[in-house]
Design a protein around this motif. Structure first.
Motif, PDB file in Angstrom:
ATOM      1  N   THR A   6       0.404 -11.196  11.200  1.00  0.00           N
ATOM      2  CA  THR A   6       0.080 -12.501  10.630  1.00  0.00           C
ATOM      3  C   THR A   6      -0.491 -13.398  11.715  1.00  0.00           C
ATOM      4  O   THR A   6      -0.202 -13.239  12.892  1.00  0.00           O
ATOM      5  CB  THR A   6       1.316 -13.166  10.005  1.00  0.00           C
ATOM      6  OG1 THR A   6       2.323 -13.340  11.009  1.00  0.00           O
ATOM      7  CG2 THR A   6       1.867 -12.315   8.875  1.00  0.00           C
ATOM      8  N   PHE A  14      -3.911 -15.656   7.804  1.00  0.00           N
ATOM      9  CA  PHE A  14      -4.202 -14.304   7.330  1.00  0.00           C
ATOM     10  C   PHE A  14      -2.992 -13.409   7.480  1.00  0.00           C
ATOM     11  O   PHE A  14      -2.105 -13.638   8.302  1.00  0.00           O
ATOM     12  CB  PHE A  14      -5.414 -13.693   8.056  1.00  0.00           C
ATOM     13  CG  PHE A  14      -5.190 -13.349   9.504  1.00  0.00           C
ATOM     14  CD1 PHE A  14      -4.526 -12.174   9.879  1.00  0.00           C
ATOM     15  CD2 PHE A  14      -5.665 -14.170  10.518  1.00  0.00           C
ATOM     16  CE1 PHE A  14      -4.335 -11.836  11.221  1.00  0.00           C
ATOM     17  CE2 PHE A  14      -5.478 -13.854  11.855  1.00  0.00           C
ATOM     18  CZ  PHE A  14      -4.814 -12.684  12.211  1.00  0.00           C
ATOM     19  N   THR A  15      -2.977 -12.364   6.645  1.00  0.00           N
ATOM     20  CA  THR A  15      -2.054 -11.248   6.758  1.00  0.00           C
ATOM     21  C   THR A  15      -2.909 -10.001   6.889  1.00  0.00           C
ATOM     22  O   THR A  15      -3.726  -9.716   6.007  1.00  0.00           O
ATOM     23  CB  THR A  15      -1.139 -11.140   5.530  1.00  0.00           C
ATOM     24  OG1 THR A  15      -0.360 -12.331   5.409  1.00  0.00           O
ATOM     25  CG2 THR A  15      -0.217  -9.937   5.650  1.00  0.00           C
ATOM     26  N   ALA A  16      -2.751  -9.281   7.981  1.00  0.00           N
ATOM     27  CA  ALA A  16      -3.580  -8.110   8.256  1.00  0.00           C
ATOM     28  C   ALA A  16      -2.736  -6.841   8.219  1.00  0.00           C
ATOM     29  O   ALA A  16      -1.612  -6.817   8.732  1.00  0.00           O
ATOM     30  CB  ALA A  16      -4.254  -8.241   9.621  1.00  0.00           C
ATOM     31  N   LEU A  27     -13.559  -3.019   8.429  1.00  0.00           N
ATOM     32  CA  LEU A  27     -12.808  -4.192   7.980  1.00  0.00           C
ATOM     33  C   LEU A  27     -13.055  -4.448   6.496  1.00  0.00           C
ATOM     34  O   LEU A  27     -14.196  -4.429   6.035  1.00  0.00           O
ATOM     35  CB  LEU A  27     -13.238  -5.419   8.793  1.00  0.00           C
ATOM     36  CG  LEU A  27     -12.723  -6.788   8.338  1.00  0.00           C
ATOM     37  CD1 LEU A  27     -11.202  -6.871   8.473  1.00  0.00           C
ATOM     38  CD2 LEU A  27     -13.404  -7.894   9.155  1.00  0.00           C
ATOM     39  N   VAL A  29     -12.030  -7.564   3.858  1.00  0.00           N
ATOM     40  CA  VAL A  29     -11.488  -8.919   3.780  1.00  0.00           C
ATOM     41  C   VAL A  29     -11.203  -9.251   2.325  1.00  0.00           C
ATOM     42  O   VAL A  29     -12.015  -8.937   1.441  1.00  0.00           O
ATOM     43  CB  VAL A  29     -12.468  -9.949   4.374  1.00  0.00           C
ATOM     44  CG1 VAL A  29     -11.902 -11.364   4.273  1.00  0.00           C
ATOM     45  CG2 VAL A  29     -12.777  -9.615   5.833  1.00  0.00           C
ATOM     46  N   ASP A  40      -1.787 -15.155   0.842  1.00  0.00           N
ATOM     47  CA  ASP A  40      -2.315 -13.960   1.514  1.00  0.00           C
ATOM     48  C   ASP A  40      -1.232 -12.902   1.683  1.00  0.00           C
ATOM     49  O   ASP A  40      -1.462 -11.712   1.473  1.00  0.00           O
ATOM     50  CB  ASP A  40      -2.953 -14.323   2.857  1.00  0.00           C
ATOM     51  CG  ASP A  40      -2.063 -15.178   3.731  1.00  0.00           C
ATOM     52  OD1 ASP A  40      -1.636 -14.715   4.800  1.00  0.00           O
ATOM     53  OD2 ASP A  40      -1.793 -16.344   3.356  1.00  0.00           O
ATOM     54  N   TRP A  55      -9.030  -1.710   8.391  1.00  0.00           N
ATOM     55  CA  TRP A  55      -8.198  -2.901   8.454  1.00  0.00           C
ATOM     56  C   TRP A  55      -8.372  -3.682   7.164  1.00  0.00           C
ATOM     57  O   TRP A  55      -9.489  -3.889   6.709  1.00  0.00           O
ATOM     58  CB  TRP A  55      -8.612  -3.771   9.644  1.00  0.00           C
ATOM     59  CG  TRP A  55      -8.132  -3.261  10.966  1.00  0.00           C
ATOM     60  CD1 TRP A  55      -8.747  -2.351  11.771  1.00  0.00           C
ATOM     61  CD2 TRP A  55      -6.926  -3.645  11.625  1.00  0.00           C
ATOM     62  NE1 TRP A  55      -8.001  -2.131  12.898  1.00  0.00           N
ATOM     63  CE2 TRP A  55      -6.874  -2.917  12.844  1.00  0.00           C
ATOM     64  CE3 TRP A  55      -5.886  -4.531  11.321  1.00  0.00           C
ATOM     65  CZ2 TRP A  55      -5.818  -3.059  13.746  1.00  0.00           C
ATOM     66  CZ3 TRP A  55      -4.842  -4.668  12.216  1.00  0.00           C
ATOM     67  CH2 TRP A  55      -4.807  -3.939  13.422  1.00  0.00           C
ATOM     68  N   VAL A  57      -7.652  -7.319   5.863  1.00  0.00           N
ATOM     69  CA  VAL A  57      -7.271  -8.667   6.291  1.00  0.00           C
ATOM     70  C   VAL A  57      -7.328  -9.591   5.085  1.00  0.00           C
ATOM     71  O   VAL A  57      -8.397  -9.830   4.516  1.00  0.00           O
ATOM     72  CB  VAL A  57      -8.175  -9.173   7.427  1.00  0.00           C
ATOM     73  CG1 VAL A  57      -7.807 -10.608   7.797  1.00  0.00           C
ATOM     74  CG2 VAL A  57      -8.035  -8.272   8.652  1.00  0.00           C
ATOM     75  N   HIS A  58      -6.167 -10.078   4.694  1.00  0.00           N
ATOM     76  CA  HIS A  58      -6.026 -10.915   3.513  1.00  0.00           C
ATOM     77  C   HIS A  58      -6.020 -12.375   3.954  1.00  0.00           C
ATOM     78  O   HIS A  58      -5.119 -12.804   4.684  1.00  0.00           O
ATOM     79  CB  HIS A  58      -4.735 -10.559   2.777  1.00  0.00           C
ATOM     80  CG  HIS A  58      -4.642  -9.114   2.394  1.00  0.00           C
ATOM     81  ND1 HIS A  58      -5.101  -8.633   1.191  1.00  0.00           N
ATOM     82  CD2 HIS A  58      -4.170  -8.038   3.078  1.00  0.00           C
ATOM     83  CE1 HIS A  58      -4.888  -7.321   1.126  1.00  0.00           C
ATOM     84  NE2 HIS A  58      -4.328  -6.946   2.258  1.00  0.00           N
ATOM     85  N   ILE A 107     -11.428 -13.101  13.493  1.00  0.00           N
ATOM     86  CA  ILE A 107     -10.783 -11.817  13.199  1.00  0.00           C
ATOM     87  C   ILE A 107     -11.323 -10.734  14.122  1.00  0.00           C
ATOM     88  O   ILE A 107     -10.567  -9.934  14.690  1.00  0.00           O
ATOM     89  CB  ILE A 107     -11.009 -11.435  11.727  1.00  0.00           C
ATOM     90  CG1 ILE A 107     -10.225 -12.362  10.804  1.00  0.00           C
ATOM     91  CG2 ILE A 107     -10.624  -9.976  11.474  1.00  0.00           C
ATOM     92  CD1 ILE A 107     -10.649 -12.275   9.352  1.00  0.00           C
ATOM     93  N   LEU A 111      -8.689  -8.627  16.393  1.00  0.00           N
ATOM     94  CA  LEU A 111      -8.278  -7.312  15.935  1.00  0.00           C
ATOM     95  C   LEU A 111      -9.338  -6.269  16.284  1.00  0.00           C
ATOM     96  O   LEU A 111     -10.532  -6.596  16.368  1.00  0.00           O
ATOM     97  CB  LEU A 111      -8.076  -7.330  14.415  1.00  0.00           C
ATOM     98  CG  LEU A 111      -7.024  -8.314  13.881  1.00  0.00           C
ATOM     99  CD1 LEU A 111      -7.017  -8.297  12.351  1.00  0.00           C
ATOM    100  CD2 LEU A 111      -5.642  -7.994  14.421  1.00  0.00           C
TER     101      LEU A 111
END
Length: 265
Positions: A6, A14-16, A27, A29, A40, A55, A57-58, A107, A111
């Motif tokens: 997070t 975001f929550t990834a 990625l 999104v 998220d 990944w 990512v929310h 991001i 990440l």
């Protein structure tokens, strides 16, 4: 969900979720619903897409989750009462789209995601954000998907009580978020999966089918029997166990993005 990360990206919460090997990868999104799941973290729990080698990512929508005012949705409800289109729906989609380029850059800095085209996914009003990224930005996208999406904002406005008092400004705003009218742009940008619950609002179901028809061969419709509009139980702010129908959506999204990543590679 034990491996989730997070944080914030240019001010956007975001929550990834990392791929299985947690290393460099493409990625995807996402933007969540304003129905449950409406944060998220909750959206990541409902649609984790754990078997996608990317990944996920929310991103948090404006005034939701960590950005709620005084820890509640009351401020958002007040905006609905003030003017559902011009104070709530339209500015939420506009802000989420406009803050995205800086969030994406952040991001990428935080990440180990690759610098290639991204995937985009949105649920309900978040679907309008994903579609706007496809139609109104230059961000390279390898595939998109939407779930019970706000495909024509005029249909969404019609779900609220009363006759909306359109004027020239609000007509322009609502028409700018008509993605059936922008189907040719979507078809030229990326393949699109349209997920629609068979028990969703009838107007949204019709829009989903019209969008798939208008986009043509680069679009697919995935109907989910028994699914209404939400993907999680209320209150939908904190992560919750995945519901069986959400699992069906998750499986469909997983197959879709896995296939599209294979096509890209």
């Amino acid at each position: 969900m034990d491996s989730l990360i997070t944080g914030t990206a240019a001010g956007v919460p975001f929550t990834a979720l990392p791929p299985a090997d947690a290393g460099p990868a493409p990625l995807i999104v996402t933007w969540h619903m304003l129905d449950a799941p409406r944060s998220d973290a909750a959206f990541a729990a409902a649609l984790p897409m754990n078997d996608v080698p990317a990944w996920r990512v929310h991103l948090g929508m404006p005034m939701c989750g960590a950005r709620m005012v005084d820890g509640s949705m009351d401020a958002g409800l007040e905006l609905i009462r003030k003017d559902v289109l011009m104070s709530y729906l339209y500015p939420f989609v506009r802000q989420a789209t406009e803050e995205f380029p800086a969030a994406l850059a952040s991001i990428r800095a935080q990440l180990p995601v690759d610098d290639g085209p991204i995937g985009v996914l949105g649920g309900s009003l978040g679907g309008a954000v994903a579609l706007r990224v496809l139609t109104d930005t230059e961000t390279p996208v390898f595939a998109g998907a939407v779930v019970n999406a706000a495909i024509r904002m005029r249909s969404v406005v019609g779900l609220f009580p009363g006759d909306y008092p359109y004027d020239a400004e609000s007509e322009e705003a609502v028409d700018s978020l008509d993605f059936v009218a922008k189907a040719d742009v979507i078809a030229g940008r990326a393949p699109l999966l349209v997920v629609s619950g068979e028990q969703d609002h009838p107007e949204l179901r019709i829009d989903a089918m019209r969008l798939v028809t208008a986009v043509g061969e680069r679009s697919e419709l995935l109907s989910i029997p028994g699914l209404g509009h939400p993907l999680a139980d209320e209150p939908g702010i904190e992560p919750a166990p995945q519901l069986p129908l959400a699992r069906e959506v998750d499986n469909g999204l997983t197959r879709w993005f896995h296939r599209q990543l294979t096509n890209v590679s």
